[in-house]
Design an enzyme around this catalytic site. Structure first.
Site, PDB file in Angstrom:
ATOM      1  N   ASP A   1       0.781  -1.249   0.000  1.00  0.00           N
ATOM      2  CA  ASP A   1       0.000   0.000   0.000  1.00  0.00           C
ATOM      3  C   ASP A   1       0.812   1.299   0.000  1.00  0.00           C
ATOM      4  O   ASP A   1       1.798   1.408   0.735  1.00  0.00           O
ATOM      5  CB  ASP A   1      -0.872   0.088   1.266  1.00  0.00           C
ATOM      6  CG  ASP A   1      -1.555  -1.211   1.633  1.00  0.00           C
ATOM      7  OD1 ASP A   1      -1.549  -2.134   0.826  1.00  0.00           O
ATOM      8  OD2 ASP A   1      -2.091  -1.272   2.750  1.00  0.00           O
TER       9      ASP A   1
ATOM     10  N   GLU B   1     -10.272  -2.662   4.557  1.00  0.00           N
ATOM     11  CA  GLU B   1      -8.928  -2.146   4.794  1.00  0.00           C
ATOM     12  C   GLU B   1      -8.823  -0.747   4.192  1.00  0.00           C
ATOM     13  O   GLU B   1      -9.620  -0.346   3.333  1.00  0.00           O
ATOM     14  CB  GLU B   1      -7.870  -3.062   4.142  1.00  0.00           C
ATOM     15  CG  GLU B   1      -7.871  -4.471   4.725  1.00  0.00           C
ATOM     16  CD  GLU B   1      -6.774  -5.383   4.173  1.00  0.00           C
ATOM     17  OE1 GLU B   1      -6.221  -6.151   4.960  1.00  0.00           O
ATOM     18  OE2 GLU B   1      -6.470  -5.325   2.974  1.00  0.00           O
TER      19      GLU B   1
HETATM   20  C1  FRU Z   1      -3.778  -3.709   2.896  1.00  0.00           C
HETATM   21  C2  FRU Z   1      -3.112  -4.148   4.196  1.00  0.00           C
HETATM   22  C3  FRU Z   1      -3.472  -3.213   5.308  1.00  0.00           C
HETATM   23  C4  FRU Z   1      -2.324  -3.365   6.245  1.00  0.00           C
HETATM   24  C5  FRU Z   1      -1.152  -3.565   5.306  1.00  0.00           C
HETATM   25  C6  FRU Z   1      -0.091  -4.497   5.794  1.00  0.00           C
HETATM   26  O1  FRU Z   1      -3.139  -4.160   1.755  1.00  0.00           O
HETATM   27  O2  FRU Z   1      -3.451  -5.486   4.480  1.00  0.00           O
HETATM   28  O3  FRU Z   1      -4.731  -3.474   5.898  1.00  0.00           O
HETATM   29  O4  FRU Z   1      -2.148  -2.238   7.057  1.00  0.00           O
HETATM   30  O5  FRU Z   1      -1.697  -4.060   4.099  1.00  0.00           O
HETATM   31  O6  FRU Z   1       1.026  -4.440   4.968  1.00  0.00           O
END
Ligand code: FRU
Length: 453
Positions: free
Chosen positions: A22, A186
């Site tokens: 992300d 998320e």
């Molecule tokens: C989304 C996620 C988030 C988390 C991160 C971990 O892709 O799963 O919810 O904070 O990636 O890398």
């Protein structure tokens, strides 16, 4: 295979090595666009998550900087955002994630994001939960307060908090469960978006994983109003920001004058397995967002790539079939097409060993599509089995603006009304571009440019 640079995009950000997911901490300061991101520096698979860091002056040339926020004994540094604090500091708000707990932490940087000091009183927001993450913070002019959206992931809820100091947060409201739930909500992202008729509305994007309609992860959104306390959608019908399979965890710059965002150009179904060697993960081009209204669709997001104007453009002459197309460069393929009501146009990029990436528009069906199923660089079933479709009823004139960058493809249709984004892995990079028209109609304009930084 073997050559890790074969798939490395030239105008999209990718990390030098390791694993990226992300986008985080998108903030502008002193003429720099910051792009922090979920990053495992040790291996090209998700595991030990830090905040990686890159900066750019123009959103297309990125410079990688050292890791900004570390994994610590308390846990990994999961997704979050950044705002300007006291006019001078960059404040990062992120999730510290251990096996048993996810809570929101704060860190400050006084050197434009090069180094961060963790706030001593961390965590600043803790519900004693193992499924509470991804804070997105922005300054709300109207109430002179920071606002945060954050998810109770497994409960499919977005919580909204307010704070004057980033340390003390009070809960204001909640949204959901709503739309497509998936397993987890998320990376929520609430943004104020101008409408074409001169007003603005608020858009709440929620990423879901797994359980997106095309499989794996995807980003849905709701259009409505936010009064400073509560987000109220106009209706609960869900829409997706992108009709492709690889657009996730959209975040917008917390202090941009107009909504400007970046998403991770991948999907959790196969993100850990893509054939790129010692690095994995790529970001989308930066995109500007607007809202358009039609009777059928009500308000919906429009998107435009931002930053392409900062690249060098060299036009490549093309006809209905041209085999002098340099597929090892970023290509902008822009077509304007007039179609009869029963006609269909399709474009394909082809390689010497008969691989094809195909996209087009069928006026009879009222559908646009992208099909990467006949490329041979990555044979994972979830990657090749589905094609992406957008329903665009009632159009006979359409413009198809595609950006191909070695292993990425972004298709902006009808002036950004619909956008489809996906990874694509040719075994041999393409060298031909072909179009074919079934039925009556004509390609009124076709321009191919090589884009270089
Ligand atoms: C989304 C996620 C988030 C988390 C991160 C971990 O892709 O799963 O919810 O904070 O990636 O890398």
């Amino acid at each position: 295979l073997g050559d890790p640079s074969k798939y490395r995009p030239t105008i999209h950000y990718s990390p030098p090595s390791g694993f990226m997911n992300d986008p985080n901490g998108l903030v502008i300061k002193d003429h720099e666009f910051h792009l922090f991101y979920q990053y495992d520096p040790y291996a090209p698979i998700i595991g030990n998550v830090h905040w990686g860091h890159a900066v750019s002056g123009d959103l297309v040339r990125w410079v990688t900087l050292p890791v900004a926020i570390n994994e610590t004994a308390a846990g990994q540094a999961f997704s979050g955002s950044a705002v300007i604090f006291n006019n001078s500091l960059i404040a990062a708000i992120y999730t510290r994630a251990s096996e048993t707990k996810q809570a929101q932490e704060l860190a400050f940087s006084s050197d434009n994001g090069r180094t961060f000091q963790e706030y001593k009183g961390n965590p600043v927001l803790d519900r004693n939960s193992d499924s509470f993450r991804d804070p997105q913070v922005f300054w709300d002019e109207r109430t002179h307060e920071y606002k945060m959206t954050v998810v109770k992931a497994r409960k499919h809820q977005v919580l909204i908090y307010g704070s004057r100091d980033l340390v003390n947060w009070r809960e204001l409201s909640s949204f959901g469960p709503a739309g497509i739930l998936g397993i987890d909500y998320e990376c929520p992202n609430l943004m104020r978006v101008p409408t074409e008729d001169g007003h603005y509305k608020w858009v709440l994007a929620i990423s879901i994983n797994p359980g997106s309609p095309l499989g794996g992860s995807g980003t849905q959104y709701f259009v409505g109003d936010f009064d400073g306390t509560t987000f109220t959608p106009d209706y609960y019908e869900t829409k997706f920001v992108d009709f492709g399979k690889d657009f996730y965890a959209l975040q917008t710059y917390s202090n941009a004058r107009a909504p400007l965002g970046i998403a991770w150009l991948s999907n959790w179904q196969y993100a850990n397995f893509t054939p790129t060697g010692d690095w994995r993960g790529v970001m989308t081009l930066a995109r500007g967002f607007g809202l358009r209204y039609t009777e059928d669709f009500k308000y919906f997001l429009t998107q435009k790539p931002v930053g392409l104007e900062n690249l060098y453009r060299r036009e490549v002459p093309v006809g209905a079939e041209s085999c002098s197309v340099p597929g090892d460069k970023a290509l902008e393929i822009h077509a304007i097409v007039e179609l009869g009501p029963r006609s269909r146009i399709s474009f394909s990029l082809l390689s010497e060993n008969h691989e094809q990436l195909v996209w087009g528009y069928d006026a009879n069906a009222g559908q646009a599509w992208i099909d990467r199923g006949r490329t041979f660089g990555f044979s994972q079933r979830f990657f090749t089995d589905k094609m992406s479709v957008a329903v665009i009823p009632g159009t006979t004139n359409i413009d198809l603006h595609a950006i191909f960058d070695k292993s990425t493809f972004e298709l902006f249709l009808d002036d950004g009304t619909f956008v489809g984004t996906c990874l694509v892995f040719f075994e041999k990079l393409p060298n031909c571009l072909r179009y074919s028209l079934v039925g009556d109609g004509r390609v009124t304009n076709l321009t191919v440019n090589v884009l270089t930084p």
